[in-house]
Design an enzyme around this catalytic site. Structure first.
Site, PDB file in Angstrom:
ATOM      1  CB  SER A 142      41.687  38.929  45.168  1.00 35.73           C
ATOM      2  OG  SER A 142      41.661  38.108  44.034  1.00 35.73           O
ATOM      3  CB  CYS A 161      43.467  32.499  38.803  1.00 34.80           C
ATOM      4  SG  CYS A 161      44.707  31.785  39.912  1.00 34.80           S
ATOM      5  CB  CYS A 212      50.787  36.734  38.105  1.00 34.36           C
ATOM      6  SG  CYS A 212      50.280  35.062  37.620  1.00 34.36           S
ATOM      7  CG  ASP A 213      47.364  39.411  40.606  1.00 28.44           C
ATOM      8  OD1 ASP A 213      47.430  38.431  39.854  1.00 28.44           O
ATOM      9  OD2 ASP A 213      46.456  39.564  41.417  1.00 28.44           O
ATOM     10  CE  LYS A 214      49.304  43.386  43.172  1.00 28.47           C
ATOM     11  NZ  LYS A 214      48.770  42.076  42.914  1.00 28.47           N
ATOM     12  CD  GLU A 250      45.025  40.875  45.706  1.00 23.05           C
ATOM     13  OE1 GLU A 250      45.167  41.463  44.618  1.00 23.05           O
ATOM     14  OE2 GLU A 250      44.979  39.634  45.801  1.00 23.05           O
ATOM     15  CG  ASP A 285      48.596  38.896  44.283  1.00 23.80           C
ATOM     16  OD1 ASP A 285      49.835  38.901  44.249  1.00 23.80           O
ATOM     17  OD2 ASP A 285      47.903  39.922  44.176  1.00 23.80           O
TER      18      ASP A 285
END
Length: 556
Positions: free
Chosen positions: A468, A191, A119-121, A442, A78
Site C-alpha cells: 500500500s 485516505c 481510489c487506487d485502481k 498489498e 483497498d
C-alpha cells in the site's frame, strides 16, 4: 462529432427513439454527448461523495453547451480489502474498469468524457481507458480525506494500521486503539496521506489530464465542487479543439509524471500503474527509467507515511503545480507538453508559488538529493523490485540479515504477531505476485505490524506482492520474476542471508549458484488450484510486475 454516426439520418431513427425513452430531447440530441464516468458507490469512503462531484460536472457540461450522460465504473476500497482474500480482487479491477469503460464508450458513441474516479485502481484504470478510446477526456477526482486527529496530532490510515501493531505489542491499550479507530478517518475522500489514490490523482495533474488542484483539494471543500464544474465546462473546449488523451499523455508527459513522482514521494504502486498507462499510450516504459530519473530528482515532500504532513497541507502549500515549479529550477520538467487546459504545462504553472518551504522543500534544500522511489536488482530480483526510499529510515538503507520465509501474507502476519520476527530479520513473503497470488495483494498489514511494534528500523520485508502507499520502512515489493514463475524468491530458505543496498540499487541472496541449482531440483514451485472465475482468468493472462502487471495482448 462521433455521435452523428448514431443520431443523424433516417436510418438512425431507432436510436433516436431510445434517446427519447431516456427523456433526452431533440435539442439535447443536437449537442455533443459527454459521457461522465461516475465511480460513486456506498462502500468506498473515497467515493461516497462522487455523486455530488458528478452533479457538478453535469452542470458544467450543460453550461458549456453539451449533453451530459452518466454511466458507472466500479471501485474497490483497498483499506477494507486489506489483509484477507478480498485484496486479490483489487489490482484486477484496474483492467476491468478499463475494459468496461472502453465497451461503454465504443457502444454509445460519446463525443467526450469526464472521468470521475478517486481510489487506487480506479484512477489508473480510467487513465488506461482514456488512452485506449482516445476521445477528448478530462479527469476530476473525488478528492482526498482530511487528516484525522488523535491525542492532538494529525494521523491517517497508516497510523491506524500501525496502532494495531502497537496494540499487539502491548504498547497501547484497547481504549487507545478504539480512539484511533473512531478518529483516524474523519471525512469522506481518498485516505489522507500520499498513498496510491492521492499519488495517482496528483500525477493526473502532471500528465495534463486533470485541472489544477485535482490531486490535492480536499473532498469536503466546496472548491472541489467548483473544480468539477470547471472540468465539465473544459471538456467542451477539448471537444471543440479535438484535443485527445494521446495528444496529452506522451512520452514526455509520462517522464514528467515519473519525475514528479520522485519529488512527491509517491506510492510504489505508481511503478505498476505508469507502465500500464504508458502501454495504452504506445509509449515504452522501462523500470530502469526510475533510477535514472531518481538520481537527478530531489525528494521535496515527506507526506504520510514518510512524514507527518498530509494532502490538505500540500494543497495549502501550493499543490502539485508548486512542486513542478520547483523542479523547473533544475530543468527537470518538459514544460512544452500539452494539457487538458488547452495550454502547455509551462503556461499552467507559470504563476505557481511555493507557500510553505517545509511542506514543499526548496530545490536547494530537499529531503534527499535523490527521488522517493528506487528500483533494486540482483540475483533474487533480476528484473527488479521496488521500494519507497523516502519512507525508509536512514539506518535501513543498507541492511543484511537472515530470511524468515512465508508462503502467504496470512502466515507472515501470524508470525509477526506471535513475536517470531526479531531485530535484523528479512521477512520474505512469496506466492503473492500478479499470477501467483493471484492479484498481487498489498502487504500493509504485515508492514504496519512491524512498524507498530517498533521494528521498522531493524527489520526488512521483501515480497513478490506489493505494498500500500501507506507502507513505510524497508519494504521491497514487486520482486520479479515472481515465485510462481520460478523466480529465485521461490527457492529462499529460512536463515539464508539477504543483502539490501538501496543507495546502490542492489539486492542479493547470499547463496551459492551450486546450492541454488540443487534447490531447483528438489523444491517444487507451488501452484494454486483452488481459484476460479475472474481470478483464474487474470492469473493466466497477467504479465510480471516489472511490466506493470498488464493483461497481455492477444493476437487475432
Amino acid at each position: 462529432m462521433i455521435k452523428e454516426k448514431i443520431v443523424d439520418g433516417s436510418h438512425n431513427a431507432p436510436h433516436r427513439s431510445l434517446y427519447h425513452a431516456l427523456g433526452i430531447t431533440k435539442e439535447e440530441q443536437s449537442k455533443p454527448f459527454i459521457g461522465i464516468v461516475s465511480s460513486h458507490n456506498e462502500i468506498v469512503p473515497g467515493h461516497m461523495n462522487i455523486d455530488k462531484i458528478v452533479e457538478a460536472v453535469k452542470i458544467g457540461v450543460a453550461m458549456a453547451g453539451g449533453t451530459p450522460i452518466v454511466f458507472p465504473a466500479i471501485a474497490v476500497c483497498d483499506g477494507i480489502a486489506m489483509g484477507h482474500n478480498g485484496m486479490k480482487y483489487s489490482l484486477i479491477t484496474r483492467d476491468m474498469i478499463a475494459d468496461s469503460t472502453e465497451a461503454m464508450v465504443r457502444a454509445h458513441g460519446f463525443d467526450g468524457l469526464v472521468m470521475v474516479p478517486n481510489c487506487d485502481k480506479n484512477v489508473p484504470g480510467l487513465l488506461m481507458a482514456a488512452a485506449r478510446v482516445n476521445i477528448p477526456t478530462i479527469f476530476v477526482s473525488g478528492g482526498p480525506m482530511l487528516a484525522g486527529r488523535v491525542n492532538g496530532k494529525k494521523t491517517s490510515l497508516s497510523g491506524m494500521f500501525e496502532a494495531v501493531g502497537a496494540f499487539k505489542a502491548g504498547k497501547i491499550n484497547e481504549e487507545e486503539l478504539t480512539k484511533y479507530e473512531e478518529k483516524t478517518c474523519p471525512t469522506c475522500g481518498s485516505c489522507s496521506g500520499m498513498y496510491t489514490a492521492n499519488s495517482m490523482n496528483c500525477l493526473t495533474e502532471v500528465l495534463g489530464m486533470g485541472l489544477k488542484g485535482n490531486g490535492t483539494i480536499p473532498a469536503v471543500y466546496s472548491a472541489r465542487i467548483e473544480l468539477a464544474k470547471h472540468a465539465g465546462m473544459q471538456i467542451m473546449e477539448l471537444v471543440k479543439k479535438n484535443i485527445c488523451p494521446r495528444d496529452i499523455m506522451t512520452k514526455q508527459s509520462i517522464k514528467n509524471a515519473l519525475t514528479a513522482d520522485m519529488a512527491l514521494g509517491c506510492s510504489t504502486n505508481s511503478m505498476l500503474h505508469l507502465p500500464a498507462i504508458a502501454n495504452e499510450c504506445g509509449v515504452e516504459f522501462n523500470l530502469d527509467m526510475a533510477n535514472e530519473i531518481s538520481e537527478k530528482t530531489p525528494n521535496l515532500c515527506h507526506l504520510a507515511p514518510a512524514g507527518h504532513t498530509y494532502m490538505e497541507d500540500l494543497n495549502e502549500a501550493g499543490g502539485v503545480y508548486a512542486v513542478l515549479k520547483e523542479l523547473t529550477k533544475l530543468n527537470l520538467i518538459d514544460t512544452s507538453v500539452m494539457t487538458c487546459t488547452g495550454k502547455t504545462l509551462g503556461e499552467n504553472i507559470e504563476s505557481a508559488v511555493n507557500l510553505d518551504n517545509e511542506i514543499i522543500r526548496n530545490i536547494d534544500n530537499p529531503y534527499s538529493k535523490t527521488g522517493g522511489i528506487a528500483v533494486l536488482k540482483g540475483n533474487i530480483a533480476p528484473d527488479g523490485c521496488v521500494v519507497k526510499r523516502s519512507a525508509v529510515a536512514p539506518e535501513m538503507l543498507k541492511h543484511e540479515g537472515p530470511a524468515k520465509v512465508y508462503d502467504s501474507e496470512e502466515d507472515a502476519i501470524a508470525a509477526i504477531y506471535a513475536g517470531k520476527i526479531v531485530k535484523g530479520d528479512v521477512v520474505v513473503i512469496r506466492y503473492e505476485g500478479p499470477a501467483g497470488g493471484p492479484g498481487m495483494r498489498e502487504m500493509l498489514s504485515p508492514t504496519s505490524a512491524i512498524a507498530g511494534m517498533g521494528l521498522d528500523k531493524d527489520v526488512a520485508l521483501i515480497t513478490d506482492g506489493r505494498f500500500s502507499g501507506a507502507t513505510r520502512g524497508a519494504s521491497l515489493g514487486h520482486v520479479s520474476p515472481e515465485a510462481a514463475s520460478g523466480g529465485l524468491i521461490a527457492y529462499v530458505k529460512d536463515g539464508d542471508i539477504i543483502s539490501i543496498n538501496i543507495p546502490e540499487y542492489k539486492i542479493e541472496l547470499k547463496v551459492s549458484d551450486e546450492e541454488i541449482a540443487k534447490r531447483k531440483q528438489t523444491m517444487q514451485i507451488k501452484k494454486k488450484t483452488d481459484i476460479g472465475g475472474c481470478l483464474a482468468r487474470y492469473a493466466a493472462q497477467v504479465s510480471s510486475a516489472d511490466k506493470g502487471a498488464i493483461i497481455n495482448k492477444f493476437k487475432l
